[in-house]
Design a protein around this motif. Sequence first.
Motif, short mmCIF file in Angstrom:
data_model
loop_
_atom_site.label_atom_id
_atom_site.label_comp_id
_atom_site.label_asym_id
_atom_site.label_seq_id
_atom_site.Cartn_x
_atom_site.Cartn_y
_atom_site.Cartn_z
N GLU A 1 22.84 72.81 16.40
CA GLU A 1 21.57 73.40 15.94
C GLU A 1 21.69 73.91 14.52
N GLY A 2 22.85 74.48 14.17
CA GLY A 2 23.02 74.94 12.80
C GLY A 2 22.90 73.80 11.80
N PHE A 3 23.46 72.64 12.13
CA PHE A 3 23.31 71.47 11.26
C PHE A 3 21.84 71.07 11.14
N GLN A 4 21.12 71.06 12.25
CA GLN A 4 19.72 70.65 12.23
C GLN A 4 18.87 71.62 11.42
N GLN A 5 19.15 72.91 11.54
CA GLN A 5 18.38 73.91 10.81
C GLN A 5 18.59 73.77 9.29
N VAL A 6 19.83 73.58 8.88
CA VAL A 6 20.11 73.41 7.45
C VAL A 6 19.48 72.11 6.94
N VAL B 1 29.94 66.90 14.44
CA VAL B 1 28.54 67.14 14.77
C VAL B 1 27.78 65.82 14.84
N LEU B 2 28.07 64.92 13.91
CA LEU B 2 27.53 63.57 13.94
C LEU B 2 28.65 62.63 14.36
N SER B 3 28.78 62.44 15.65
CA SER B 3 29.86 61.62 16.18
C SER B 3 29.44 60.17 16.38
N ILE B 4 28.33 59.80 15.80
CA ILE B 4 27.84 58.43 15.95
C ILE B 4 28.72 57.48 15.15
N ALA B 5 28.71 56.20 15.49
CA ALA B 5 29.53 55.21 14.79
C ALA B 5 29.11 55.10 13.33
N VAL C 1 25.70 65.63 5.49
CA VAL C 1 25.84 64.58 6.50
C VAL C 1 27.30 64.15 6.62
N VAL C 2 27.97 63.95 5.49
CA VAL C 2 29.37 63.52 5.54
C VAL C 2 30.24 64.59 6.19
N ASP C 3 30.06 65.86 5.81
CA ASP C 3 30.87 66.94 6.40
C ASP C 3 30.60 67.07 7.90
N SER C 4 29.36 66.87 8.30
CA SER C 4 29.03 66.96 9.72
C SER C 4 29.64 65.80 10.50
N GLU D 1 20.44 72.05 -13.34
CA GLU D 1 19.47 71.56 -14.33
C GLU D 1 18.55 70.51 -13.72
N HIS D 2 19.09 69.65 -12.89
CA HIS D 2 18.30 68.61 -12.21
C HIS D 2 18.31 68.94 -10.72
N LYS D 3 17.32 69.68 -10.29
CA LYS D 3 17.32 70.25 -8.95
C LYS D 3 17.10 69.19 -7.87
N VAL D 4 16.26 68.21 -8.14
CA VAL D 4 16.02 67.17 -7.13
C VAL D 4 17.32 66.45 -6.79
N GLU D 5 18.03 66.03 -7.81
CA GLU D 5 19.28 65.31 -7.59
C GLU D 5 20.33 66.21 -6.97
N ALA D 6 20.33 67.51 -7.34
CA ALA D 6 21.31 68.44 -6.78
C ALA D 6 21.10 68.63 -5.28
N VAL D 7 19.85 68.84 -4.85
CA VAL D 7 19.57 69.03 -3.43
C VAL D 7 19.81 67.73 -2.66
N PHE D 8 19.48 66.60 -3.28
CA PHE D 8 19.73 65.32 -2.63
C PHE D 8 21.23 65.12 -2.37
N GLN D 9 22.05 65.49 -3.33
CA GLN D 9 23.50 65.39 -3.15
C GLN D 9 23.99 66.35 -2.07
N MET D 10 23.36 67.53 -1.99
CA MET D 10 23.73 68.49 -0.94
C MET D 10 23.44 67.91 0.44
N ILE D 11 22.33 67.20 0.59
CA ILE D 11 22.00 66.60 1.88
C ILE D 11 23.04 65.55 2.27
N GLN D 12 23.40 64.71 1.32
CA GLN D 12 24.40 63.69 1.63
C GLN D 12 25.76 64.31 1.95
#
Length: 351
Positions: free
Chosen positions: A59-64, A136-140, A128-131, A114-125
């Motif tokens: 749930e913590g992953f989903q909330q973030v 948390v993401l045990s899918i293939a 996902v990788v850390d999860s 400075e480039h917030k869109v790209e910064a948040v986009f990188q945070m999302i990726q």
Amino acid sequence: FSAFITFTSLVAAFRTSNALGRYNNAGTYVHKMLAGWYDATSTLISFARASKLPPQEVEGFQQVLVRLVSLVSALCLSDLQYIDEDTRSLRFRFEVLELGDLDQDSREFIKNSEHKVEAVFQMIQSLVVDSHISGVLSIAPPLLTRSFQELGLAMTTFHEAKMIACEPLPYAYALITHVILVLQAVFVPFMMANFARGPIGSFIFGFIGTFLIWFINKFADTLDNPFRKEAQTLELSKAQENLNDYLLQMLRNARRPSPCMKAMPRAPSRRSLSSITSELADASALPQEAAHSQSIGGHDGPRSQHSSGQPLHQPAPSSFADIVPTAAGGAGGPAAQEAAAPASAAAGSGG
């Protein structure tokens, strides 16, 4: 004179056709981008159902995730609507899911980027990788790739839409168009005076012809950047609010059991949607206890606990004014404070 009027009409028609094409493309890009954000989020939340970790960590992953997706969508739309550097102080118009629950380090990172869109986009990726590494993401991995493809498609669509916002009609073409319209407005009264039988008829026909051509050209100028708020065409704020509603609904149904048959399977029959309206109404009248048992985390209320024991609640719509500096000098400038006041008031009334 007839050839000149025909040429002027063709110039105005081409200008309007080009503007309408940009408007249609802008609307397509907005909906395609939001669909990409939603599709990627829905896929990742569904993949998390296969995790063997405690529900609190899932749930913590989903909330973030939903908070970051809502934020990156709002930042993309604000970049499209306020592409000018002079309008940065107005970037408080879009609703986001509650950001106060994010850790301070992440908020400071977004604020100082400075480039917030790209910064948040990188945070999302990165999330996902850390999860995936933590389980948390045990899918293939081949299946998980699809979520990255959808995220990349949404970001590509944003930059395609940004081309419309950043690249206006060439100045030389716009200048020639205005010169032709001015010449038309000067010559038409004299020609109407020769063709019409009286001054009233000359004025009426000359005014109507000139007004229509100038009106069409002004309409095309307005649609040159359909994302601008002054254009009053695309409802970007409404689109962002709809995305937030979809994300909240996704969170509420994240742990809902999969559909199943209530009796022995049989061949489906053809029925119209209206014929089952009463059945859907009966299904929606189930006791509230059943709905509570299917809430996220399995608790009776909207609050649950994550792994650290702190309360974790459903995100509420708010403004991202607290982490996005508006003035060129930073978030603490006078322009930022003046812009943040009405945004905070609006977010408070909306909450």
